[in-house]
Design an enzyme around this catalytic site. Structure first.
Site, PDB file in Angstrom:
ATOM      1  N   HIS A  74      44.495  12.843  43.035  1.00 43.30           N
ATOM      2  CA  HIS A  74      45.164  14.091  42.640  1.00 43.30           C
ATOM      3  C   HIS A  74      45.451  14.880  43.907  1.00 43.30           C
ATOM      4  O   HIS A  74      44.519  15.321  44.578  1.00 43.30           O
ATOM      5  CB  HIS A  74      44.259  14.903  41.703  1.00 43.30           C
ATOM      6  CG  HIS A  74      43.938  14.182  40.436  1.00 43.30           C
ATOM      7  ND1 HIS A  74      44.702  14.315  39.296  1.00 43.30           N
ATOM      8  CD2 HIS A  74      42.973  13.279  40.145  1.00 43.30           C
ATOM      9  CE1 HIS A  74      44.194  13.537  38.344  1.00 43.30           C
ATOM     10  NE2 HIS A  74      43.158  12.898  38.834  1.00 43.30           N
ATOM     11  N   ASP A 121      39.955   9.039  42.590  1.00 49.83           N
ATOM     12  CA  ASP A 121      40.062  10.156  41.640  1.00 49.83           C
ATOM     13  C   ASP A 121      39.698  11.474  42.310  1.00 49.83           C
ATOM     14  O   ASP A 121      39.193  12.392  41.665  1.00 49.83           O
ATOM     15  CB  ASP A 121      39.208   9.928  40.380  1.00 49.83           C
ATOM     16  CG  ASP A 121      39.634  10.822  39.214  1.00 49.83           C
ATOM     17  OD1 ASP A 121      40.735  11.406  39.284  1.00 49.83           O
ATOM     18  OD2 ASP A 121      38.858  10.953  38.264  1.00 49.83           O
ATOM     19  N   LYS A 177      51.268   6.809  33.494  1.00 50.06           N
ATOM     20  CA  LYS A 177      49.893   7.196  33.198  1.00 50.06           C
ATOM     21  C   LYS A 177      49.748   7.642  31.750  1.00 50.06           C
ATOM     22  O   LYS A 177      50.498   8.500  31.286  1.00 50.06           O
ATOM     23  CB  LYS A 177      49.497   8.350  34.137  1.00 50.06           C
ATOM     24  CG  LYS A 177      48.118   8.934  33.903  1.00 50.06           C
ATOM     25  CD  LYS A 177      47.019   7.980  34.337  1.00 50.06           C
ATOM     26  CE  LYS A 177      45.636   8.508  33.963  1.00 50.06           C
ATOM     27  NZ  LYS A 177      44.918   9.100  35.064  1.00 50.06           N
ATOM     28  N   HIS A 217      39.118   4.781  36.742  1.00 48.23           N
ATOM     29  CA  HIS A 217      37.819   5.441  36.987  1.00 48.23           C
ATOM     30  C   HIS A 217      36.801   5.075  35.903  1.00 48.23           C
ATOM     31  O   HIS A 217      36.297   5.944  35.181  1.00 48.23           O
ATOM     32  CB  HIS A 217      37.968   6.950  37.123  1.00 48.23           C
ATOM     33  CG  HIS A 217      38.891   7.633  36.143  1.00 48.23           C
ATOM     34  ND1 HIS A 217      38.768   7.490  34.786  1.00 48.23           N
ATOM     35  CD2 HIS A 217      39.937   8.454  36.336  1.00 48.23           C
ATOM     36  CE1 HIS A 217      39.695   8.204  34.190  1.00 48.23           C
ATOM     37  NE2 HIS A 217      40.433   8.791  35.112  1.00 48.23           N
ATOM     38  N   HIS A 274      44.268   5.937  42.999  1.00 47.36           N
ATOM     39  CA  HIS A 274      44.186   7.053  42.024  1.00 47.36           C
ATOM     40  C   HIS A 274      43.769   8.318  42.760  1.00 47.36           C
ATOM     41  O   HIS A 274      42.610   8.471  43.142  1.00 47.36           O
ATOM     42  CB  HIS A 274      43.144   6.730  40.941  1.00 47.36           C
ATOM     43  CG  HIS A 274      43.025   7.788  39.882  1.00 47.36           C
ATOM     44  ND1 HIS A 274      42.986   7.485  38.545  1.00 47.36           N
ATOM     45  CD2 HIS A 274      42.937   9.137  39.946  1.00 47.36           C
ATOM     46  CE1 HIS A 274      42.873   8.600  37.836  1.00 47.36           C
ATOM     47  NE2 HIS A 274      42.844   9.624  38.674  1.00 47.36           N
ATOM     48  N   HIS A 325      43.706   6.709  31.313  1.00 48.61           N
ATOM     49  CA  HIS A 325      42.477   7.515  31.256  1.00 48.61           C
ATOM     50  C   HIS A 325      41.808   7.149  29.939  1.00 48.61           C
ATOM     51  O   HIS A 325      42.242   7.584  28.876  1.00 48.61           O
ATOM     52  CB  HIS A 325      42.800   9.015  31.329  1.00 48.61           C
ATOM     53  CG  HIS A 325      41.562   9.863  31.333  1.00 48.61           C
ATOM     54  ND1 HIS A 325      41.189  10.633  32.407  1.00 48.61           N
ATOM     55  CD2 HIS A 325      40.588  10.025  30.404  1.00 48.61           C
ATOM     56  CE1 HIS A 325      40.038  11.243  32.125  1.00 48.61           C
ATOM     57  NE2 HIS A 325      39.665  10.891  30.914  1.00 48.61           N
TER      58      HIS A 325
END
Ligand SMILES: [Zn+2]
Length: 346
Positions: free
Chosen positions: A16, A248, A100, A175, A14, A137
């Site tokens: 970004h 994350d 996702k 997360h 995971h 999420h």
């Protein structure tokens, strides 16, 4: 005392990586630490089609150092109008690795997210049929639910029904931040797993308020009470195959964090393995680090394990106060602190 640890090369399930100049500034950090990473699709606009994902993958590969063999694994951002045929075709073609689910407005660039899971039933059914993982999420977004309760409420209101409705669907509860999430994942079937970040293993919610507002400790889901941090540490280091590494890591330029309305996100990519290793050592579980970082993730996704190895040495690593990026700077997680392990560079 162990002075070095050699493990299979780890992956990040995971991350970004952003786009444009920020992508160029941060991609090498993840590529140095990990062989592969699940790349989040919450760009603006989000990555919702296989064509967009293929183009984004090309931009990531172009942003890497020339000698890098890092492999970005792309994800589809689900919306109320998600196209099951395109998602399935993208998965079959190896463009999408997972999809996702962001509840609408849960975090950065999630305004396009799913307003009600009922709207994506046919997509979830197709994903279950083809073995495509759903990454969640897991927070409700209702403003009347206390921010520290949003993950636990999501389990009760949404996640239990979702998994009951699709009992074979591979689900990654991403997360996780609470004892309730650990308990839920522990009792769920083998098709339900979770990622855990380094920051949720290191900090509890006090970190945001230590001597003043600490915007660099703010992320979503927000850090919780100490009892939750301890439950996460126990889960991550337990050796259970249900938990694996997902940083994350979420870079924001310094002015977007240090602001009257600062962005959520912690940038931990540069020293992620050093940070995780500290936790596993403190918990007396260095022998479980390889499973968490390098084995449980690919096994859950049905992907091959990495064959090459990396070594962490016991050697003090100073984390800089800031890192230059895209004409500005980013404050990394644990800035100004020192960690006891150092990942050897290839
Ligand atoms: Zn994220």
């Amino acid at each position: 005392m162990t002075d070095q640890i050699t493990i299979r090369r780890p992956d990040d399930w995971h991350v970004h990586l952003r786009d444009g100049d920020m992508l160029k500034a941060v991609a090498h950090y993840t590529a140095r630490q990990f062989a592969r990473a699940i790349v989040m699709p919450n760009l603006s606009p989000p990555v919702t089609t296989s064509a967009q994902a293929g183009a984004y993958r090309d931009r990531i590969l172009a942003a890497l150092p020339a000698d890098s063999d890092f492999q970005p694994l792309m994800t589809c951002y689900l919306t109320d109008s998600a196209d099951a045929d395109d998602i399935a075709a993208g998965f079959a073609a190896g463009i999408f690795t997972a999809a996702k689910l962001y509840p609408a407005n849960a975090t950065t660039n999630s305004a396009h997210g799913v307003t009600d899971v009922a709207n994506i039933q046919s997509v979830l059914g197709r994903m279950q049929d083809i073995g495509m993982p759903l990454l969640i999420h897991g927070e409700v977004t209702d403003s009347d639910i206390d921010i520290f309760d949003r993950e636990a409420v999501f389990i009760e209101r949404t996640l239990k029904d979702l998994i009951a409705g699709f009992p074979e669907l591979k689900v990654v509860f991403e997360h996780i931040t609470t004892q309730q999430a650990v308990q839920f994942v522990d009792q769920a079937g083998p098709n339900v797993a979770a990622t855990i970040t380094p920051h949720h293993l290191h900090i509890n919610r006090n970190a945001m308020f230590q001597g003043g507002m600490r915007p660099h400790a703010y992320c979503l889901p927000v850090a919780k009470r100490e009892q939750h941090r301890l439950a996460l540490r126990q889960a991550a280091t337990s050796g259970s195959s249900k938990y694996f590494l997902g940083t994350d890591s979420a870079p924001h330029e310094i002015h977007a964090k240090e602001s009257a309305c600062g962005c959520a996100g912690i940038f931990n990519a540069p020293y992620a393995m050093e940070s995780y290793a500290a936790v596993f050592e403190e918990e007396g579980a260095l022998d479980h680090l390889e499973a968490f970082a390098s084995i449980n993730g690919p096994q859950f996704y049905g992907l091959p394990l990495n064959e090459d190895m990396v070594t962490l040495h016991r050697s003090e690593t100073e984390i800089p106060d800031i890192l230059p990026a895209a004409g500005t700077s980013i404050v990394p997680f644990q800035s100004g602190e020192s960690l006891v392990w150092r990942l050897a560079t290839a």
